[in-house]
Scaffold this active site. Structure first.
Site, PDB file in Angstrom:
ATOM      1  CE1 TYR A  65      17.650  10.593  -6.652  1.00 35.42           C
ATOM      2  CE2 TYR A  65      19.899  11.049  -7.283  1.00 35.42           C
ATOM      3  CZ  TYR A  65      18.943  10.170  -6.854  1.00 35.42           C
ATOM      4  OH  TYR A  65      19.283   8.858  -6.607  1.00 35.42           O
ATOM      5  N   GLY A 102      23.992   6.495  13.954  1.00 36.22           N
ATOM      6  CA  GLY A 102      23.638   6.465  15.373  1.00 36.22           C
ATOM      7  C   GLY A 102      22.856   7.684  15.829  1.00 36.22           C
ATOM      8  CE  LYS A 103      21.039  11.625  10.677  1.00 33.68           C
ATOM      9  NZ  LYS A 103      21.400  12.708   9.708  1.00 33.68           N
ATOM     10  CG  LEU A 129      23.347   1.648   9.618  1.00 36.00           C
ATOM     11  CD1 LEU A 129      23.598   0.932   8.309  1.00 36.00           C
ATOM     12  CD2 LEU A 129      23.616   0.730  10.814  1.00 36.00           C
ATOM     13  CG  LEU A 180      26.196   6.139   6.415  1.00 30.79           C
ATOM     14  CD1 LEU A 180      26.580   7.602   6.594  1.00 30.79           C
ATOM     15  CD2 LEU A 180      26.869   5.277   7.477  1.00 30.79           C
ATOM     16  CB  SER A 235      20.602   3.798   1.446  1.00 27.68           C
ATOM     17  OG  SER A 235      19.709   4.732   0.908  1.00 27.68           O
ATOM     18  CG  PHE A 258      16.913   6.542   4.381  1.00 27.53           C
ATOM     19  CD1 PHE A 258      17.629   6.497   3.206  1.00 27.53           C
ATOM     20  CD2 PHE A 258      15.565   6.244   4.332  1.00 27.53           C
ATOM     21  CE1 PHE A 258      17.024   6.152   2.005  1.00 27.53           C
ATOM     22  CE2 PHE A 258      14.950   5.911   3.131  1.00 27.53           C
ATOM     23  CZ  PHE A 258      15.682   5.850   1.959  1.00 27.53           C
TER      24      PHE A 258
END
Length: 343
Positions: free
Chosen positions: A53, A241-242, A239, A234, A232, A236
């Site tokens: 990272y 909703g964006k 989830l 969500l 993850s 990436f």
């Protein structure tokens, strides 16, 4: 906050783990420090990082996330208040700028010493293999396809022997794997039965759009007392909703279009159905998605990530959301219709 312990240890960790891979790319050092401070104040005591990272992986920013955590540890003096997890990269084209010889003792030594230096600490609580050396199904692959050209030879015992030397030296306390399969987990467990140190955790993707670990791995975890650290949760950002209407400017997928693992047609269909469940029960899709992961009995700590304090606040607050049996049943109905659309 809620807490559990890393399996086979007395190390207490928060059920929410602070992911950090955006620090050094999408987030500055100051923002990384602000996220840590906020998370600590909310009861989070577990931070996950890696030598790879920040992401996306590139030579110019490699190690930046560990350095940001290290500068916070030095400034705060709170090393004894947090549990730090990091990882050594596996062999891959996108990580050749770091190392490419696999999990040899020399490479492990080099990786650990460099991570310790960047983190400005004498020890790492949980040291993980970021992905396997062998050819297998990870990073978006649902099924296993054998590669006759795979030159890998069974070296599970050798890897554990090398890691054990650093455990004895006190440089790492415990070990785990990431992006690993049921086969790999069982092979490491077999070696532990012979006296090798045990892989106590596995860090794999797990979310409403990717529940493939339930198929075979979860039984291994329960019966062999290994903890799951889902990343993850969500998908990436899918989830949240964006992405249902359009791709927001400066979102991860906007900045890095190759991060589209969760954006196929069936993923959109499933996400819309999960969003309807969330609306029906007056919670956000983010809360629904994270609470589902938090409640799984095999989950030790849920690795959340955010690029803003607002996102971080909602993610951490998911620990207080309890999904009823009715909601779980509705989720499982969607999963039965569209299983694992984004493995």
């Amino acid at each position: 906050m809620k807490y559990t312990t890393l399996p086979n240890t007395d190390i207490k960790v928060s059920k929410i783990c602070l992911g950090s891979m955006t620090w050094g790319e999408q987030n500055t050092e100051l923002e990384g420090h602000q996220q840590i401070d906020y998370a600590i104040n909310q009861g989070v005591n577990f931070i996950d990082t890696a030598e790879l990272y920040s992401v996306p992986a590139k030579k110019e920013t490699q190690g930046s996330t560990e350095r940001i955590i290290g500068s916070w540890l030095k400034k705060s003096g709170k090393r004894d208040k947090v549990v730090i997890a990091s990882k050594i990269v596996g062999p891959a084209d996108f990580s050749k700028h770091i190392r490419n010889k696999g999990f040899t003792k020399e490479e492990i030594k080099d990786a650990i010493h460099k991570s310790l230096e960047r983190l400005q600490t004498d020890y790492i609580d949980l040291y993980q293999l970021h992905w396997p050396e062998r050819h297998t199904n990870y990073f978006g692959q649902l099924g296993y396809t054998h590669d006759e050209k795979d030159a890998w030879k069974d070296n599970f015992a050798t890897i554990l022997e090398s890691l054990n030397d650093f455990i004895k030296e006190g440089k790492i306390r415990h070990i785990g794997v990431s992006n690993e399969t049921a086969y790999g987990m069982m092979r490491y467990t077999e070696e532990a039965r012979k006296g090798a140190p045990k892989m106590i955790t596995i860090q794999n993707p797990y979310n409403l759009l990717n529940r493939k670990d339930e198929i075979g791995l979860v039984e291994v975890l329960h019966r062999e007392h290994v903890g799951h650290l889902p990343y993850s949760p969500l998908g990436f950002g899918m989830l949240t909703g964006k992405y249902l209407e359009e791709i927001p400017k400066n979102s991860r997928v906007d900045l890095f279009p190759n991060y589209n693992r969760y954006m196929n047609e069936n993923s959109y269909k499933a996400t819309r159905l999960y969003n309807e469940i969330a609306k029906k029960h007056n919670i956000s899709l983010t809360q629904l998605s994270l609470a589902f992961v938090n409640q799984q009995p095999f989950v030790t700590s849920n690795i959340i990530g955010a690029t803003s304090i607002e996102q971080l606040t909602e993610n951490i607050n998911s620990i207080d959301v309890i999904l009823s049996n009715e909601i779980i049943n509705e989720i499982n109905e969607v999963h039965a219709q569209i299983p694992n659309p984004a493995p």
